[in-house]
Design a protein around this motif. Sequence first.
Motif, short mmCIF file in Angstrom:
data_model
loop_
_atom_site.label_atom_id
_atom_site.label_comp_id
_atom_site.label_asym_id
_atom_site.label_seq_id
_atom_site.Cartn_x
_atom_site.Cartn_y
_atom_site.Cartn_z
N CYS A 259 -68.63 -68.88 60.50
CA CYS A 259 -69.07 -70.67 60.39
C CYS A 259 -69.44 -70.79 58.52
N ALA A 260 -70.42 -69.73 57.69
CA ALA A 260 -70.17 -70.15 56.49
C ALA A 260 -68.68 -69.91 55.64
N GLU A 261 -67.54 -69.56 56.73
CA GLU A 261 -66.07 -69.84 55.84
C GLU A 261 -65.82 -71.05 56.23
N LEU A 262 -66.01 -71.73 56.55
CA LEU A 262 -65.29 -72.73 57.80
C LEU A 262 -65.01 -73.55 56.52
N SER A 263 -63.48 -74.63 56.51
CA SER A 263 -62.62 -74.91 55.11
C SER A 263 -61.49 -75.71 56.56
N THR A 264 -61.48 -76.79 55.74
CA THR A 264 -59.83 -77.00 56.34
C THR A 264 -58.27 -76.33 56.62
N GLU A 265 -58.24 -75.10 55.81
CA GLU A 265 -57.61 -74.64 56.02
C GLU A 265 -58.13 -73.75 57.38
N ASN A 266 -59.02 -73.12 57.55
CA ASN A 266 -59.03 -72.49 58.68
C ASN A 266 -60.13 -73.19 60.38
N ALA A 267 -60.68 -74.17 60.15
CA ALA A 267 -61.31 -74.43 60.92
C ALA A 267 -60.62 -74.53 62.86
N LEU A 268 -59.67 -74.56 62.23
CA LEU A 268 -58.60 -75.25 63.58
C LEU A 268 -58.78 -73.87 64.65
N ASP A 269 -57.91 -72.97 63.50
CA ASP A 269 -58.07 -71.61 64.02
C ASP A 269 -59.28 -70.65 64.31
N ILE A 270 -60.58 -71.01 63.86
CA ILE A 270 -61.55 -70.64 64.10
C ILE A 270 -62.29 -71.25 65.46
N MET A 271 -62.07 -72.50 65.80
CA MET A 271 -62.74 -73.42 66.86
C MET A 271 -61.41 -72.87 68.01
N GLU A 272 -60.24 -72.64 67.51
CA GLU A 272 -59.61 -71.18 68.86
C GLU A 272 -60.25 -70.73 69.42
N ALA A 273 -60.34 -69.42 68.20
CA ALA A 273 -60.89 -68.40 68.82
C ALA A 273 -62.10 -68.76 69.19
N ALA A 274 -63.05 -69.65 68.95
CA ALA A 274 -64.51 -69.98 69.77
C ALA A 274 -64.47 -70.20 71.00
N LEU A 275 -63.35 -70.62 71.15
CA LEU A 275 -63.25 -71.47 72.82
C LEU A 275 -62.82 -69.95 73.42
N LYS A 276 -62.18 -69.07 73.10
CA LYS A 276 -61.64 -67.87 74.10
C LYS A 276 -62.12 -67.26 73.89
N TYR A 277 -62.82 -67.09 72.44
CA TYR A 277 -64.45 -65.54 73.98
C TYR A 277 -65.21 -66.56 73.12
N ASN A 278 -65.49 -67.25 73.89
CA ASN A 278 -67.08 -68.40 74.51
C ASN A 278 -67.79 -68.21 73.22
N VAL A 279 -68.01 -68.06 71.75
CA VAL A 279 -68.90 -68.45 70.97
C VAL A 279 -69.43 -69.28 71.31
N LYS A 280 -70.19 -70.29 71.43
CA LYS A 280 -70.78 -71.56 71.98
C LYS A 280 -71.22 -72.41 70.65
N ASN A 281 -71.52 -71.21 69.63
CA ASN A 281 -72.15 -72.13 68.85
C ASN A 281 -71.92 -72.52 67.13
N LEU A 282 -70.51 -71.17 67.29
CA LEU A 282 -69.01 -71.60 66.67
C LEU A 282 -68.30 -72.32 67.04
N GLU A 283 -67.90 -72.72 68.00
CA GLU A 283 -67.46 -73.89 68.71
C GLU A 283 -67.96 -74.92 68.25
N ASN A 284 -69.00 -75.04 68.49
CA ASN A 284 -69.85 -76.40 68.28
C ASN A 284 -70.31 -77.12 66.07
N GLU A 285 -70.15 -75.69 65.27
CA GLU A 285 -69.71 -75.95 63.95
C GLU A 285 -68.67 -76.05 63.72
#
Length: 345
Positions: free
Chosen positions: A277-303
């Motif tokens: 959440c603290a490292e979100l950027s335009t370079e990684n946001a889509l990758d982080i969203m994909e991982a959050a969905l895959k591993y069911n991390v809801k708060n990270l998905e919303n962020e």
Amino acid sequence: MASTQRINATTTAVTDKCIYTWTIENYRVIKTKVGEFISSPKFGIGSDSKKNFELRLYPEGGSDEVAGFISLFLSYLTTDSPKKLDRVICKGMISAINDENVVHKFKTHQDYADHFWGRLKFFDLKNIDKLISSKNTVTIQCELEVLKEYKSSLDSKIINNESETIDQVKFDSAFLCKEFSDVELITSDDNSIPAHRIILAMASPVFKAMLTHDMLERKNNSVEIIDTPYNILIEMLRYIYTGEIISTKTDIVLEILAVADKYQIDNLKVKCEKILCAELSTENALDIMEAALKYNVKNLENEAKNFVTAHIQLFVNTEKFKNIVDPGVLHNVIQSISNSLKKSK
């Protein structure tokens, strides 16, 4: 808010109990010599058929040295006489009862490595009338409690409370230490990492199942982990032992999140979530969203979705945006674009 793991451990000594009453009828007609005994019917305690006992009463004493006293012993038996007796720890009380009144008693708490234990001078024959009832009986009651096994359990929970001070056991010194280690983690490149069964089992229900059930890992004292890179496995163990993650690089933390999900280490997933959440950027946001969905991390998905929504204009022309294939990520991005358009109107 700080996250603290509280672990409570309980060990219970499980026992089997028995109250055994032996009545010798028509007692006054008994005539024995010193050293001769009367045996009670044998009795068992609990479901273990190998742990049997009997009482042995010597009406004239167990030896010449104690003639004039009744001797009484509790004997530990075996169904297979040549076989050495299994060790048994027994606690109890043996009483002489006359018409429901206890006239004499003694307590026992023994490790029965031998066959018997008791009192050579159990009862003075000068007072025999106090022992024999009005019905001409002698009654011996034996209350026994035999140690069966030890059962242990762990209760672990996460406490989010900075103000609560908890004394914690520190495992830092055991991290990557071969001393006292009893299991090895084998990676795909044949690297071997020393670890400790109890610590792995406390941290992960997956490791607990591997190391307690009748599986290959338990028999070989090793666990093969062929789908996790060595450095990621080290970081997972670092967190298990120390509660820390050294690297905050997004690609590393995403791999740690994957292994945390695989081994069901929920507090490590929370740690990864906070870093990402603290490292979100335009370079990684889509990758982080994909991982959050895959591993069911809801708060990270919303962020991640909120970040994309707030910076949608920076995403639309990127290669990563054009090559989205994950339907969940695509849905979130479309929703983000819709939300952005609504706000602009």
